[in-house]
Motif scaffolding. Sequence first.
Motif, PDB file in Angstrom:
ATOM      1  N   TYR A 106      -1.046   1.495  11.542  1.00 46.80           N
ATOM      2  CA  TYR A 106       0.546   2.018  11.496  1.00 46.80           C
ATOM      3  C   TYR A 106       0.739   2.892  10.779  1.00 46.80           C
ATOM      4  CZ  TYR A 106       2.016  -2.642  11.965  1.00 46.80           C
ATOM      5  OH  TYR A 106       2.456  -3.966  13.030  1.00 46.80           O
ATOM      6  N   VAL A 107       1.521   3.924  10.835  1.00 53.90           N
ATOM      7  CA  VAL A 107       1.573   5.395  10.031  1.00 53.90           C
ATOM      8  C   VAL A 107       2.213   5.754   9.433  1.00 53.90           C
ATOM      9  CG1 VAL A 107       1.246   7.846   9.940  1.00 53.90           C
ATOM     10  CG2 VAL A 107      -0.018   6.066  11.986  1.00 53.90           C
ATOM     11  N   ASP A 108       2.848   5.046   7.692  1.00 51.69           N
ATOM     12  CA  ASP A 108       3.703   5.330   7.052  1.00 51.69           C
ATOM     13  C   ASP A 108       3.936   6.948   6.927  1.00 51.69           C
ATOM     14  OD1 ASP A 108       5.977   4.689   6.241  1.00 51.69           O
ATOM     15  OD2 ASP A 108       4.987   4.744   4.144  1.00 51.69           O
ATOM     16  N   THR A 109       5.739   7.317   7.699  1.00 50.87           N
ATOM     17  CA  THR A 109       5.513   8.642   7.144  1.00 50.87           C
ATOM     18  C   THR A 109       7.064   8.956   6.327  1.00 50.87           C
ATOM     19  OG1 THR A 109       6.865   8.217   9.295  1.00 50.87           O
ATOM     20  CG2 THR A 109       4.674   9.015   9.658  1.00 50.87           C
ATOM     21  N   PRO A 110       6.574  10.578   5.296  1.00 48.43           N
ATOM     22  CA  PRO A 110       8.075  10.843   5.459  1.00 48.43           C
ATOM     23  C   PRO A 110       9.084  10.909   6.111  1.00 48.43           C
ATOM     24  CG  PRO A 110       6.328  12.471   4.285  1.00 48.43           C
ATOM     25  CD  PRO A 110       5.798  11.601   6.091  1.00 48.43           C
ATOM     26  N   GLY A 111      10.410  10.526   5.403  1.00 46.15           N
ATOM     27  CA  GLY A 111      11.696  10.400   6.334  1.00 46.15           C
ATOM     28  C   GLY A 111      11.800  12.303   7.089  1.00 46.15           C
ATOM     29  N   LEU A 112      12.470  11.867   8.132  1.00 47.91           N
ATOM     30  CA  LEU A 112      12.225  13.140   8.867  1.00 47.91           C
ATOM     31  C   LEU A 112      13.941  13.701   8.423  1.00 47.91           C
ATOM     32  CD1 LEU A 112      11.319  12.423  12.463  1.00 47.91           C
ATOM     33  CD2 LEU A 112      10.980  13.914  10.702  1.00 47.91           C
ATOM     34  N   HIS A 113      14.266  14.439   7.848  1.00 44.75           N
ATOM     35  CA  HIS A 113      15.387  14.827   7.771  1.00 44.75           C
ATOM     36  C   HIS A 113      15.471  16.539   7.649  1.00 44.75           C
ATOM     37  CE1 HIS A 113      12.528  16.251   4.458  1.00 44.75           C
ATOM     38  NE2 HIS A 113      12.922  16.563   3.957  1.00 44.75           N
ATOM     39  N   GLU A 114      17.308  16.540   7.745  1.00 45.78           N
ATOM     40  CA  GLU A 114      17.660  18.609   7.844  1.00 45.78           C
ATOM     41  C   GLU A 114      17.844  19.157   6.479  1.00 45.78           C
ATOM     42  OE1 GLU A 114      16.960  19.675  10.372  1.00 45.78           O
ATOM     43  OE2 GLU A 114      16.533  18.084  11.342  1.00 45.78           O
ATOM     44  N   PRO A 148     -13.708  -0.999   9.961  1.00 47.44           N
ATOM     45  CA  PRO A 148     -13.905  -1.840   9.876  1.00 47.44           C
ATOM     46  C   PRO A 148     -12.708  -2.867   9.645  1.00 47.44           C
ATOM     47  CG  PRO A 148     -14.594  -0.103   8.626  1.00 47.44           C
ATOM     48  CD  PRO A 148     -13.938   0.831   9.382  1.00 47.44           C
ATOM     49  N   ARG A 149     -13.184  -4.104   9.455  1.00 44.81           N
ATOM     50  CA  ARG A 149     -12.353  -5.129   9.370  1.00 44.81           C
ATOM     51  C   ARG A 149     -11.792  -5.480   7.983  1.00 44.81           C
ATOM     52  NH1 ARG A 149     -10.151  -7.259  14.315  1.00 44.81           N
ATOM     53  NH2 ARG A 149     -10.037  -9.347  13.166  1.00 44.81           N
ATOM     54  N   ASP A 150     -12.665  -4.996   7.242  1.00 42.36           N
ATOM     55  CA  ASP A 150     -11.735  -5.629   5.232  1.00 42.36           C
ATOM     56  C   ASP A 150     -11.556  -3.711   4.906  1.00 42.36           C
ATOM     57  OD1 ASP A 150     -14.125  -3.611   5.674  1.00 42.36           O
ATOM     58  OD2 ASP A 150     -14.810  -4.300   4.101  1.00 42.36           O
ATOM     59  N   GLN A 151     -10.734  -2.939   6.113  1.00 42.23           N
ATOM     60  CA  GLN A 151      -9.962  -1.835   5.731  1.00 42.23           C
ATOM     61  C   GLN A 151      -9.208  -2.073   6.395  1.00 42.23           C
ATOM     62  OE1 GLN A 151     -11.767   2.354   6.587  1.00 42.23           O
ATOM     63  NE2 GLN A 151      -9.988   2.783   5.492  1.00 42.23           N
ATOM     64  N   VAL A 152      -8.193  -1.860   4.488  1.00 42.88           N
ATOM     65  CA  VAL A 152      -6.841  -1.869   4.412  1.00 42.88           C
ATOM     66  C   VAL A 152      -5.609  -0.783   5.274  1.00 42.88           C
ATOM     67  CG1 VAL A 152      -4.443  -2.850   3.566  1.00 42.88           C
ATOM     68  CG2 VAL A 152      -7.053  -4.133   3.564  1.00 42.88           C
ATOM     69  N   THR A 153      -6.366   0.290   3.990  1.00 44.81           N
ATOM     70  CA  THR A 153      -5.724   1.455   4.083  1.00 44.81           C
ATOM     71  C   THR A 153      -6.381   2.729   4.831  1.00 44.81           C
ATOM     72  OG1 THR A 153      -3.962   3.304   3.370  1.00 44.81           O
ATOM     73  CG2 THR A 153      -5.693   1.414   1.685  1.00 44.81           C
ATOM     74  N   ILE A 193       0.790  -0.806  -0.283  1.00 43.57           N
ATOM     75  CA  ILE A 193       0.191   0.365   0.172  1.00 43.57           C
ATOM     76  C   ILE A 193       0.807   1.613   0.200  1.00 43.57           C
ATOM     77  CG2 ILE A 193      -2.184  -1.384   1.485  1.00 43.57           C
ATOM     78  CD1 ILE A 193      -1.247   0.531   4.036  1.00 43.57           C
ATOM     79  N   SER A 194       2.152   1.168   0.689  1.00 41.38           N
ATOM     80  CA  SER A 194       2.845   2.369   0.414  1.00 41.38           C
ATOM     81  C   SER A 194       4.152   2.196  -0.770  1.00 41.38           C
ATOM     82  CB  SER A 194       3.879   2.553   1.768  1.00 41.38           C
ATOM     83  OG  SER A 194       4.291   3.649   1.248  1.00 41.38           O
ATOM     84  N   LEU A 236      -2.317   5.626   5.971  1.00 46.08           N
ATOM     85  CA  LEU A 236      -2.487   5.019   7.446  1.00 46.08           C
ATOM     86  C   LEU A 236      -2.216   3.308   6.335  1.00 46.08           C
ATOM     87  CD1 LEU A 236      -5.286   6.125   9.495  1.00 46.08           C
ATOM     88  CD2 LEU A 236      -2.259   6.171   9.623  1.00 46.08           C
ATOM     89  N   GLY A 237      -1.967   2.084   7.410  1.00 44.69           N
ATOM     90  CA  GLY A 237      -1.950   0.622   7.137  1.00 44.69           C
ATOM     91  C   GLY A 237      -2.611  -0.331   8.268  1.00 44.69           C
ATOM     92  N   ILE A 238      -3.539  -0.052   8.086  1.00 41.83           N
ATOM     93  CA  ILE A 238      -4.549  -1.100   9.174  1.00 41.83           C
ATOM     94  C   ILE A 238      -4.466  -3.020   9.014  1.00 41.83           C
ATOM     95  CG2 ILE A 238      -6.632  -1.658   9.526  1.00 41.83           C
ATOM     96  CD1 ILE A 238      -6.859   1.270   7.988  1.00 41.83           C
ATOM     97  N   HIS A 239      -3.577  -3.562  10.153  1.00 40.33           N
ATOM     98  CA  HIS A 239      -3.394  -4.949   9.834  1.00 40.33           C
ATOM     99  C   HIS A 239      -4.631  -5.018  10.583  1.00 40.33           C
ATOM    100  CE1 HIS A 239      -0.517  -8.241  10.726  1.00 40.33           C
ATOM    101  NE2 HIS A 239      -1.606  -8.546  10.154  1.00 40.33           N
ATOM    102  N   GLN A 240      -5.030  -6.275  10.144  1.00 43.10           N
ATOM    103  CA  GLN A 240      -6.921  -6.995  10.794  1.00 43.10           C
ATOM    104  C   GLN A 240      -5.943  -7.961  11.388  1.00 43.10           C
ATOM    105  OE1 GLN A 240      -8.723  -5.254  11.264  1.00 43.10           O
ATOM    106  NE2 GLN A 240      -9.266  -3.283   9.738  1.00 43.10           N
TER     107      GLN A 240
END
Length: 290
Positions: free
Chosen positions: A50-58, A171-176, A23-24, A38-42
Amino acid sequence: MALVGRPNVGKSTLLNALLGQKISIATRKPQTTRHRILGIHQRDDAQIVYVDTPGLHEGGKTAMNRYMNDAAGSALSDVDVVVFLIEAGRWTEADEQVLRRLQAIDTPVIAVINKADRLRDKNQLLPEIELMSKRFGFAAVVPVSALKSDNLQALEGSLIEQLPAGPPLFPRDQVTDRDERFMATELVREQLTLMLGDELPYASTVEIEAFEQEGQLRRIAVIVWVERVGQRRIVIGEGGEQAKRIGAAARRQMEHLFGGRVYLKLWVKVREGWSDDARMLKSLGYHAGQ
């Protein structure tokens, strides 16, 4: 729980491995991820969001860089657990900068030593785990290989121990939380990143112009925005061959993800300075905190 870390440490690859599906988008180039996803593991015993985020950078000074850092940073205040990814055998100043941000929050943090399969001597893992434990009061330190899906059950066990009890959020069938329009733009952008040189993917973005569905057939038209005329020529390629390769690969990925046929049209257009234009970024779906 938020997946955080410096760019290119494997956050998106880990999310896909944990969910058992893609999904990402993930490439070997840093800063591939630009949005919170968001990735939803049932599971039978838990629903893990889970919340996938961009890489923190300077050092990034454009509106796009500020957006990505804001998207990653804002996730830290919205979750029950933070998953801090590092790379086995490699601790950098960028990792140190992320850790300093984590020291300012009260949320439990689990350290994940990713790419553990790259260590030739597995005996190196124990001292690395001990060293990580000394750097911060982590709730747990877990070595994994996201690419090979090694030790992910142990990681999820540690994560579930930190989750509060409560009803499912989705919902149980939702993945993202993302729809097919968003996924279509991301899959085109993934191919841009994979097929083009080091600089051009960062000067490009993708916009949906049309998305229509007739039964299992989806007709999708996308615009690839670049910042200079020379970049447009590179994306199109001689005789349009490069654009055809990008479109064909993205279409195959869409058909696999959507479970149906896709008819994809792709145009390449120029908009100078789009990555530092806050108004255009917002029109392209780069909204604050997302």
